[in-house]
Structure formats: structure tokens, C-alpha cells
Design a protein around this motif. Structure first.
Motif: not given
Length: 245
Positions: A88, A93-94, A97, A101, A124, A126-128, A130-132
Motif C-alpha cells: 500500500s 495497490e492504488q 485499483v 477500474g 488482488w 484487496r484490489v478487487f 477496493l475497486a468494488e
């Protein structure tokens, strides 16, 4: 229309499996289900003449994440939670995301294929979140002897280490997708009967089959002579499979 605006979560279909296990064939077959694999794909080469069907930006990101965790793709050790926290701060991570997106902003399911993803599923997931996005998984299985034969020819990798990597990738894929929408595809099975297994994936993933694209898969993509280029289990691969204590 962006699926976020319609209230329906965007979807990512992640293909998981060991290197040289048929993930490329399975990823290509996702096109028959209306899944996008991206617009910039890794080029074919002599080791994979029909293409890898991997989005280059996903591969490039995974190739940054691994060394950030102190790993290479040949590392079979598990990822610690503390190592994930460091990502992070590194901005990876950002970036992931934002990448997801961008890939899902047209409301079309995105097919994400890179064998490294199996061992990087904690990242991934965590990424999914955060990306909803709604993540589903296709786990590809091929006999470890055949995987070892291919890695020996391509990378000069000792068969014993190939087997350890196969075990680590399979365990990571199964554990990391537990409780999620997932399906398992055996590589020889989809080569021998692509239509049946494409339809089975469609049911498991709640997607629809596109008949013209399915015909293309059956007639022009899956080449059975190529798929038989490796020995059957117990063939000319030296058997040095590690013993699990």
C-alpha cells in the motif's frame, strides 16, 4: 453504460493456474462468453504459438509486485500479511485499483490471466474489494508431469522444483478462491471437448455463450497436435516429484 451507474457490480474473471498448464487456452475460450481480455496482449512466441492471452499491463504490474514482496515467479514460499501491508505504501495497490477500474469501465466482464496471480491472490483480493468489482475464478489443472516437461524445455527447470511450484500454485488458487464463484477446468478436457467445457464454464460463471466465437475456438484455435506435443504422465519426464511429509 458503466455497470457502476446501473447498480450492477463490474465483473472480473480471473484465470488461475500454474505456468505451462493450459491457462492460455482457457483464457482465450473466455472470449466465447463475452469476456474482454484487454486491448494489449502479450505476443505469441515459439513456446506459445497461439498466444498467451495476457494483458500486458496486468503482467507488468504483477512483475512489480513480486519483487516488492521479495519474490520471483519461481518462489514457492507463502506471502506474509506484513509484506502485503508494504505494498500500500509503495502505491502498487492504488495502481492496481485504477487499472481494474479502467478495464471494467465499459460494463463488460474483464478476463484477467497471468499465472503469477494465483500466488498473489491476497493482494488482488484487496484490489478487487477496493475497486468494488465482483470477482470470479477459473482454476486450470494440468498433470504436474506435463508442466514439469514444459518448464524443463523452456526454462531448464529441474522437475522437482516444477512440482513444488505446481503444488504451491494449486494450493494458492484453491485456498484463495474458497467461498467465491469459481469453476475448475482440466486442460486435456477442454482440448478434447471445448464445446462442452465452454458451456460448463458459462453455467458456472453465469455468462452466455456466443456461438460464432465458440465455432472459432473449435475450428481455429485449439490445435490438438500442438497440445499433444508433451509426453503423457509417466512419459519421458524424470520423476523427482517431492514427497510431502
Amino acid at each position: 453504460l458503466d455497470s457502476r451507474m446501473s447498480g450492477t457490480p463490474s465483473r472480473v474473471i480471473s484465470v488461475l493456474g500454474m505456468h505451462r498448464s493450459g491457462t492460455s487456452v482457457v483464457a482465450r475460450s473466455l472470449l466465447t462468453l463475452g469476456v474482454s481480455l484487454g486491448d494489449r496482449l502479450m505476443c505469441a512466441d515459439r513456446f506459445n504459438e497461439r498466444g498467451y492471452w495476457e494483458a500486458t499491463d496486468i503482467v507488468a504490474l504483477n512483475e512489480e509486485v513480486l519483487p516488492a514482496l521479495g519474490r520471483t515467479w519461481e518462489d514457492a514460499s507463502p506471502i506474509s500479511p506484513s509484506a502485503l501491508e508494504q505494498l500500500s505504501g509503495a502505491g502498487l495497490e492504488q495502481r492496481a485499483v485504477a487499472l481494474i477500474g479502467h478495464r471494467t469501465n465499459a460494463g463488460v466482464p474483464f478476463g484477467m490471466k497471468d499465472p503469477r496471480t494465483a500466488v498473489l491472490l491476497p493482494f488482488w483480493h484487496r484490489v478487487f474489494a477496493l475497486a468494488e468489482v465482483d470477482a470470479s475464478f477459473v482454476i486450470v489443472v494440468r498433470h504436474p508431469d506435463q508442466v514439469a516437461a514444459s518448464l524443463s524445455r523452456r526454462n531448464g527447470m529441474p522437475p522437482a522444483w516444477s512440482h513444488w511450484l505446481w503444488i504451491s500454485h494449486m494450493l494458492a488458487a484453491l485456498e484463495g478462491s474458497q467461498g467465491q464463484r469459481r469453476t475448475v477446468v482440466a486442460y486435456p478436457a477442454i482440448v478434447n471437448d471445448p464445446e462442452a467445457h465452454v458451456h460448463r464454464m458459462a453455467v458456472s460463471l453465469s455468462l452466455r455463450v456466443d456461438p460464432p466465437r465458440l465455432a472459432d475456438i473449435k475450428q481455429g484455435f485449439i490445435d490438438r497436435p500442438l497440445s499433444r506435443g508433451l509426453p503423457a504422465p509417466g512419459g519421458d519426464v524424470p520423476m523427482r516429484c517431492p514427497t510431502l511429509a
